[in-house]
Design an enzyme around this catalytic site. Sequence first.
Site, PDB file in Angstrom:
ATOM      1  N   HIS A 130       0.886  -1.179   0.000  1.00 24.03           N
ATOM      2  CA  HIS A 130       0.000   0.000   0.000  1.00 24.03           C
ATOM      3  C   HIS A 130       0.915   1.219   0.000  1.00 24.03           C
ATOM      4  CE1 HIS A 130      -2.434  -2.970   2.313  1.00 24.03           C
ATOM      5  NE2 HIS A 130      -3.487  -2.388   1.779  1.00 24.03           N
TER       6      HIS A 130
ATOM      7  N   ASP B  32       2.244   2.062   3.370  1.00 29.40           N
ATOM      8  CA  ASP B  32       3.174   1.122   4.018  1.00 29.40           C
ATOM      9  C   ASP B  32       4.607   1.575   3.805  1.00 29.40           C
ATOM     10  OD1 ASP B  32       0.949  -0.577   4.269  1.00 29.40           O
ATOM     11  OD2 ASP B  32       1.499  -1.763   2.504  1.00 29.40           O
TER      12      ASP B  32
HETATM   13  C1  XUL Z   1      -7.708  -6.573   4.091  1.00 27.38           C
HETATM   14  C2  XUL Z   1      -6.934  -6.944   2.901  1.00 27.38           C
HETATM   15  C3  XUL Z   1      -6.052  -5.912   2.333  1.00 27.38           C
HETATM   16  C4  XUL Z   1      -5.978  -5.899   0.841  1.00 27.38           C
HETATM   17  C5  XUL Z   1      -5.158  -4.768   0.278  1.00 27.38           C
HETATM   18  O1  XUL Z   1      -8.446  -7.591   4.628  1.00 27.38           O
HETATM   19  O2  XUL Z   1      -6.982  -8.072   2.468  1.00 27.38           O
HETATM   20  O3  XUL Z   1      -4.783  -6.074   2.881  1.00 27.38           O
HETATM   21  O4  XUL Z   1      -5.448  -7.081   0.354  1.00 27.38           O
HETATM   22  O5  XUL Z   1      -5.627  -3.540   0.687  1.00 27.38           O
END
Ligand code: XUL
Length: 441
Positions: free
Chosen positions: A101, A104
């Site tokens: 992300h 992150d």
């Molecule tokens: C949350 C989830 C996230 C997504 C990316 O449950 O799975 O980590 O994969 O935002």
Amino acid sequence: MPEFMPDIQPIRYEGPDTKNPLAFKYYNPRDKVLGKTMADHLRFAVAYWHTFKGTGSDPFGPGTILRDYNNSSDPMVVAEQTLRFAFEFFTKLGVNFWCFHDRDIAPEATPAEGGLAETNRRLDQIVKLAGKLQKDTGVKLLWGTANLFSNRRYMAGAATNPSPVVFAYAAAQVKKALEITKELGGAGYVFWGGREGYDTLLNTDMGRELDHLAAFLHMAVDYKKAIGFKGQFYIEPKPKEPTKHQYDSDAAACHAFLQKYDLVEHLKLNIEAHHATLAGHTFHHELAYCAANGILGSVDANRGDELLGWDTDQFPTNLYDTILAMYIITKAGGFTTGGFNFDAKVRRQSVDVVDLFHAHIGAMDAFARGLKIAARLIKDKPLDKFVAARYKGWDSAFGKQIEEGKIGFVELEQYTMKNGEPAVQSGRQEMLENILNDYIR
Ligand code: XUL
Ligand code: CO
């Protein structure tokens, strides 16, 4: 650069008989299965958020996991050290991909620190280093995404927020996330609807929010074209958590949404194993639904715990899950842009760096073993042969007439009047379950 983990040697394949817990027993990246290397079949990725930013915090207490790379009061120094640690980890583990992300990899700036402009400057600084580390190591980006759920501005959603001002902020954030994903050569980009859902319908205009979510995704598609980003877009279903009801609740709900809003040609699905379970399905079911509808994109590999009702994000170790996943994915032609991203975290008591290795090694071996077993099932066809025989009536002239829409209720009534009661046939579930068990060796 000094190593962060001088005591840990690169993880190697040593075969099923090894007693070395820091070696692969089944994952041999260059080993060929059904004409393709294991590495190409499996396309493993490490999830940056859990593996490097996870602290082990839970609703009852703060983090337990302390990492050396967090040893500075300057968040940008921490961000750079984390990234260097991450690439050392990818290289020593031998995975070819990573996922992140935006928030992150670089800390978000507060309004007082300069807001979105400063946040984006920080991202650019880190992305530059990430690009260099990717080049040095050969590790690639499986997908990028934006965190549209942690900051308090998104407490009522991002694209589905009651306020267009929040929608705009989210759009600005995704615009930048697409740019950096493109810059890092990402094979894809994920939309997981963080808080796109509701806690109570008493304050929610569901129809309007769904329209807004679709508008947001169309803008993303337009911007993707505008900047020439060639990666695949994915939507990731999840039924609940953090909201009581997420809009992208399961594969079928996502598919209906994508079709209604003319988005189905632009997005495939990123299926997460335990999101399927939370939705009251199996991982196998969600993958099979996607395969049957041509929307299978990528996978977030993990598992839940049958006794804990929440999203525990544990590392996948269940062989039935990995065999059946590999069976469906391989029969559907395998991954093109997608792969297995370990959206999983070590347990709160697993506080050592070596635990991160054990977790990933076990998960990679579980999928490698699943692949090998699935490949034998695909070659020998014991299940396919049974299924083909079970449906053989549809291959007859009569069955074909129905499938091709050549006859209707009137003809089917005439047929039934003439032929009488159909013969029933056993589904042989127990025999098939035994055959599956027989292949686990
Ligand atoms: C949350 C989830 C996230 C997504 C990316 O449950 O799975 O980590 O994969 O935002
Ligand atoms: Co996920």
